[in-house]
Design an enzyme around this catalytic site. Structure first.
Site, PDB file in Angstrom:
ATOM      1  N   ASP A 370      11.855  26.331   2.019  1.00 22.67           N
ATOM      2  CA  ASP A 370      10.582  26.819   2.519  1.00 22.67           C
ATOM      3  C   ASP A 370      10.471  28.297   2.142  1.00 22.67           C
ATOM      4  OD1 ASP A 370       8.128  27.118   3.687  1.00 22.67           O
ATOM      5  OD2 ASP A 370       8.666  26.170   5.581  1.00 22.67           O
TER       6      ASP A 370
HETATM    7  C1  BGC Z   1       5.217  27.014   5.193  1.00 19.27           C
HETATM    8  C2  BGC Z   1       5.140  25.915   4.172  1.00 19.27           C
HETATM    9  C3  BGC Z   1       4.237  26.339   3.045  1.00 19.27           C
HETATM   10  C4  BGC Z   1       4.781  27.621   2.446  1.00 19.27           C
HETATM   11  C5  BGC Z   1       3.983  28.139   1.275  1.00 19.27           C
HETATM   12  C6  BGC Z   1       5.579  28.332   4.571  1.00 19.27           C
HETATM   13  O1  BGC Z   1       5.427  29.366   5.503  1.00 19.27           O
HETATM   14  O2  BGC Z   1       6.133  26.672   6.193  1.00 19.27           O
HETATM   15  O3  BGC Z   1       4.678  24.739   4.759  1.00 19.27           O
HETATM   16  O4  BGC Z   1       4.118  25.334   2.106  1.00 19.27           O
HETATM   17  O5  BGC Z   1       4.806  28.622   3.447  1.00 19.27           O
HETATM   18  O6  BGC Z   1       2.784  28.677   1.674  1.00 19.27           O
END
Ligand code: BGC
Length: 987
Positions: A370
């Site tokens: 993530d």
């Molecule tokens: C989120 C993800 C997301 C990523 C990119 C993260 O903070 O948890 O779900 O895809 O950011 O924006």
């Protein structure tokens, strides 16, 4: 015929290295200082790679001087001709040979390679004459291998260590896209683009706002989900996005999860099946998905650091299971690990969980972290988390990986394996250097928003319809509630979408034929007509504090003028924050409650009806006020056409067929983990274990407001002919559904199992199948059939590290919801079956308290938290950890008096008046290891010490007979004091 892939790649790595190195000085340019290069040159000449293809075996592959030789053996019964060719940059075949292979015999192809100095292609084909249907084709440009399906290993060999490190760290992207990958032009490796998110493509310009995960899920219709994501794929294509960071598969374990709106359900089977449909829609159009967030990421509070303490059984049977279904059914391009830890270790660094994903579930794509996840770089690479995403400081992260390889903290094989998965992903997306980002605007807008409107309406759930209040036609409505005018179409954070406009409930009703909207009431809300894109309480009129006050007089006048009242209740929901059991959040705030009371009394006094629309991503408390409404629709967060979708359901243009995918409890304290959620920044305990959602309420007979699978229709359905048949492929369940009402409609049919308790105990209901009828005309019928396999019946026995199907009686049932069961039939399994002996047992965990049938949830009605939002005084405070955080109702925020002082640290809560106190709960940051004293006073002068609390104790029970206005917690001088929350219970 199959040519074994492994054989092909291994052989050609060897061959091409030799070819290029003997073909002249300008071939394969690599950094000689690179460690990876050093490893490559040790590849054997003439290695004996014998890999069975089922048809062929590569017996040998050698190169010597300017020649190379490929030697094959045909195994099994393949008899035939294969062709081998070398083509130069102008597509001129420079050398080719047809070779006849006889079953069981070997043959050779020898070629001269000295002309290969610039552009050329090497191909191998089992088809006579090569060309079409080539089994392998590798292109070289300027003497350098170019990335293709067949050359991944070869490209890795040609990459420098710097390139490898750069490839596994994502690059920042423009225009709100999430990230992209490093490109290596010389080796033909283009960059690919990652963007959010589940309910539409998240850019800084308007795209299309589709229904959110929960609303899509409430359709229980795989075909609808797939259709929506086919459209979404087209948006990705339009804007040059190769990977959409969706769907979210986390289980809606807690009703307060801030990202529940992005997720599908509290049930893993339903989640897994819907995620499969979602993935199939996107990937059928060539856009890859990212199943996220793997795993046990069920809260936003402290999500970047908190550890989910969960048993291996619950982890496998619930939290990993949805991923298993999605991997099996839809072959996703990528999976994203989560922010949190599981049992003390970041998920991105848990090789055991990634092995389960790859070896047990069969995932063969790329694992992403993530964004800015906390796990260490080496931990991720060793665990097989292929890419570190969201890096803020790419140069430092890349240098760190290079350093870790050079200092032998990361083996080059581990880094190569990550690179291989990234390169295979790049190949799979079909990306090339001509890809344009942002070339235009969303295409086919009107077709897409028509689909959004229909899917949004299909996902709405009719919760109540007393005396057939709905549908309404040719009538007049008074529309109340800020959210009727500024209706939420989705949630915020990574799951948000910038849209060109949102059709509010008010506008949807104005658009509906035959509905007259009360203009005087609408005028009251003229201050909140715009949908904000910036999320601040001031900017967002759906924030409860801004709700327009409705007096009795206003309600009375409206009741005189209009036939129906419609009141919309809304809650913003977002990544990064969980919901709470507070007024204005889970519960109605005072203004909403008052408004509804007056509206209900005044309309009912005139024999007129009141309809409430719930515009949220999570369940809210309904039991205390639902009697005031005649009809209630959970409209959810259905995308930018929300108002039109709602009007379609209100007027009966669409007969509601949505059903809840999570349980709506009567009160928050009824939820299984109410005493544990959301833990503190260190740990959140999964006390509910396997009893998540309806599994808990059903097993322990806890009354709910609306149960899992619940949803009404404007027609009625009759179930008949339930059959259960055991076959070789599983157990087939089928039931006939007839529309016995007077309007057309479709029905969601649910199949559950009650497993026998044996080695493990089991919830009394688990969803094992579902189906949705087509829109049945009145009087017509349809049979719904599902097949239940071992995957649905198996249970994980932790002590044996095995999935088994227990012996005993399996009761299968069919119903319209988990509580509305129509029929059941049992099947007996005479013996236990071993389904899978897992090699990937998770790291063992010391046992902790969980709910079991023998030890059900300890219920304790604590009553109202008297300290909530009450003023506090403190001895001092750290910036960002101010005093009011100690009574703000959230254990995600804290007051801290960090620093040294010669005086004692203290915090005093003022309850406003003298109260009878029965219990005090202090949620204390566990690394603030100081003992403290709890005192009470009625005048803030004379204090009585209730308790000296040892480190880790958080509850003061010895309060009976205590009356006080002030509650004070005091630490010793010079200590470290940090408190998430002080709650005081009593009357
Ligand atoms: C989120 C993800 C997301 C990523 C990119 C993260 O903070 O948890 O779900 O895809 O950011 O924006």
């Amino acid at each position: 015929m199959h040519i074994n892939k492994k054989y092909r790649l291994l052989s050609f790595i060897t061959a091409m290295l030799l070819l290029t190195s003997c073909a002249g000085g300008d071939v394969v340019t690599t950094d000689s200082a690179s460690d990876s290069r050093a490893e490559q040159t040790t590849l054997d000449t003439g290695s004996e790679e014998a890999v069975s293809s089922g048809e062929f075996e590569a017996a040998d592959f050698t190169a010597d001087g300017g020649n190379f030789t490929a030697k094959f053996v045909s195994v099994n019964d393949f008899d035939g001709e294969v062709s081998f060719s070398l083509t130069d940059g102008t597509d001129t075949v420079k050398d080719s040979k047809k070779i006849t292979i006889k079953a069981g015999e070997s043959c050779e192809f020898t070629g001269e390679a000295s002309f290969l100095s610039a552009d050329f292609t090497l191909a191998f084909s089992s088809k006579p004459g090569g060309g079409e249907g080539e089994d392998l084709k590798i292109e070289f440009k300027n003497g350098l291998v170019q990335l293709s399906e067949d050359s991944v290993d070869l490209v890795i060999d040609a990459m420098t260590l710097e390139e490898k490190a750069a490839l596994v760290v994502s690059l920042p992207a423009e225009r709100a896209m999430a990230a992209n990958t490093y490109s290596i032009e010389r080796l033909g490796v283009p960059s690919i683009q990652f963007a959010d998110g589940p309910a539409g493509l998240r850019l800084d310009i308007a795209t299309i706002g589709y229904p959110t995960g929960t609303t899509l899920a409430s359709t229980w219709n795989n075909a609808t989900v797939q259709k929506i994501t086919e459209y979404l794929a087209d948006d990705c294509d339009t804007f040059g996005v190769e990977i959409l960071l969706a769907p979210g598969l986390n289980i809606q374990k807690e009703i307060f999860g801030g990202r529940n709106f992005e997720y599908f359900s509290e049930d893993p089977y339903l989640t897994g099946m819907l995620a499969s449909a979602y993935t199939l829609g996107l990937q059928s159009k060539g856009i890859g998905v990212s199943l996220k967030h793997y795993a046990a990421n069920n809260q936003e509070t402290a999500r970047g650091v908190v550890s989910s303490k969960v048993t291996e059984r619950a982890l496998r049977e619930l939290y990993l299971k949805a991923f298993d279904y999605a991997v099996e059914n839809s072959d996703p391009y990528t999976v994203m690990t989560s922010y949190n830890k599981i049992n003390g270790k970041y998920t991105s660094t848990r090789g055991d969980l990634i092995s389960i994903l790859r070896d047990e579930f069969g995932f063969d794509g790329c694992v992403l972290s993530d964004w800015e996840a906390s796990g260490s770089r080496d931990g991720m690479i060793k665990a097989g988390n292929d890419m570190y995403c969201g890096s803020r400081d790419v140069a430092t992260d890349v240098q760190e990986i290079i350093r870790l390889v050079r200092t032998k903290n990361i083996k080059i094989e581990n880094l190569d394996s990550c690179c291989k998965n990234v390169l295979e992903l790049v190949v799979r997306t079909g990306a090339d250097f001509s890809q344009q980002r942002f070339p235009g605007r969303a295409r086919n807008r009107s077709e897409k928003v028509t689909a959004v409107r229909a899917a949004g309406a299909e996902g709405m759930v009719l919760l109540k319809n007393e005396g057939n209040t709905l549908p309404i036609n040719n009538t007049s409505v008074a529309v109340f509630g800020n959210a009727s005018y500024v209706t939420e179409h989705g949630g915020y954070g990574a799951g948000s979408v910038v849209v060109a406009g949102v059709i509010s409930v008010y506008n949807g009703l104005k658009n509906a034929e035959g509905i007259t909207v009360n203009a005087d009431v609408a005028a009251l809300y003229s201050g909140c007509r715009k949908h904000p894109h910036v999320l601040t309480p001031e900017a967002n009129p759906t924030n409860d504090e801004l709700e327009v006050v409705i007096t009795r007089d206003i309600a009375k006048k409206a009741a005189e003028e209009s036939e129906y009242a419609i009141f919309t209740v809304s809650r913003m929901t977002m990544e990064g924050a969980d919901h709470t059991d507070r007024r204005g959040d889970f519960r109605l705030n005072v203004v909403e409650e008052e408004a509804l009371t007056y509206i209900s009394e005044e309309f009912h006094a005139k024999g007129k009806k009141v309809i409430v629309l719930i515009n949220t991503g999570n369940p809210i408390e309904v039991a205390s006020w639902r009697d005031m409404a005649d009809a209630i629709i959970y409209i959810g967060l259905p995308g930018e056409q929300v108002g039109n979708s709602a009007a379609d359901v209100l007027t009966g243009a669409v007969n509601p067929s949505g059903k809840l995918t999570s349980t709506w409890p009567v009160s928050y304290s009824d939820t299984p983990c109410s005493e544990y959620f959301p833990g503190n920044t260190t740990e959140t305990v999964y006390y509910d274990d396997i009893y998540v959602g309806y599994r808990y309420y059903k097993t322990f007979n806890v009354e709910t407001a609306y149960e899992f699978g619940y949803g009404l229709s404007y027609t009625t359905f009759e179930y008949s002919d339930f059959t259960v048949n055991e076959g070789n492929d599983g157990i087939t369940l089928s039931v006939k559904v007839k529309n016995t009402g007077s309007v057309a409609g479709s029905e969601v049919v649910q199949f559950y199992v009650t497993k026998p308790d044996g080695k493990n105990e089991h919830p009394v209901a688990e969803l094992v199948g579902y189906g949705k009828t087509s829109i049945l005309e009145a009087g017509s019928e349809e049979t719904i059939t599902v097949t239940v396999t071992d995957k649905e019946l198996m249970t994980y026995v932790t002590s044996d590290s095995a999935w088994i199907v227990e012996k005993g009686e399996y009761k299968f049932s069919v119903g319209a919801s988990v509580d509305d069961i129509k029929f059941d039939k049992s099947v007996t399994k005479a013996a236990e079956t071993l389904v899978l002996d897992t090699e990937n047992a998770c790291e063992p965990l010391e046992s902790f308290d969980i709910i079991t049938k023998e030890t059900p949830k300890k219920t304790e009605n604590l009553g109202e938290n008297l300290a909530l939002d009450k003023p506090v005084k403190v001895s001092g405070q750290e910036a960002g950890c101010e005093s009011f955080y100690a009574t703000d109702g959230s254990v995600g925020t804290r007051w801290s008096a960090l620093g040294t002082t010669s005086e004692k640290y203290w915090i005093t809560v003022d309850l406003g008046e003298v109260k009878d106190i029965s219990k005090i709960k202090i949620n204390w940051e566990s690394n603030a290891k100081e003992n403290f004293t709890v005192k009470v006073s009625s005048d803030e002068q004379n204090w009585t010490t209730l308790k000296k609390v040892e480190y880790s104790s958080i509850t003061v029970n010895e309060c009976s007979g205590t009356s006080a206005r002030y509650v004070r917690v005091e630490g010793k001088a010079g200590g470290f004091f940090s408190i998430y929350e002080i709650a005081v219970y009593g009357e």
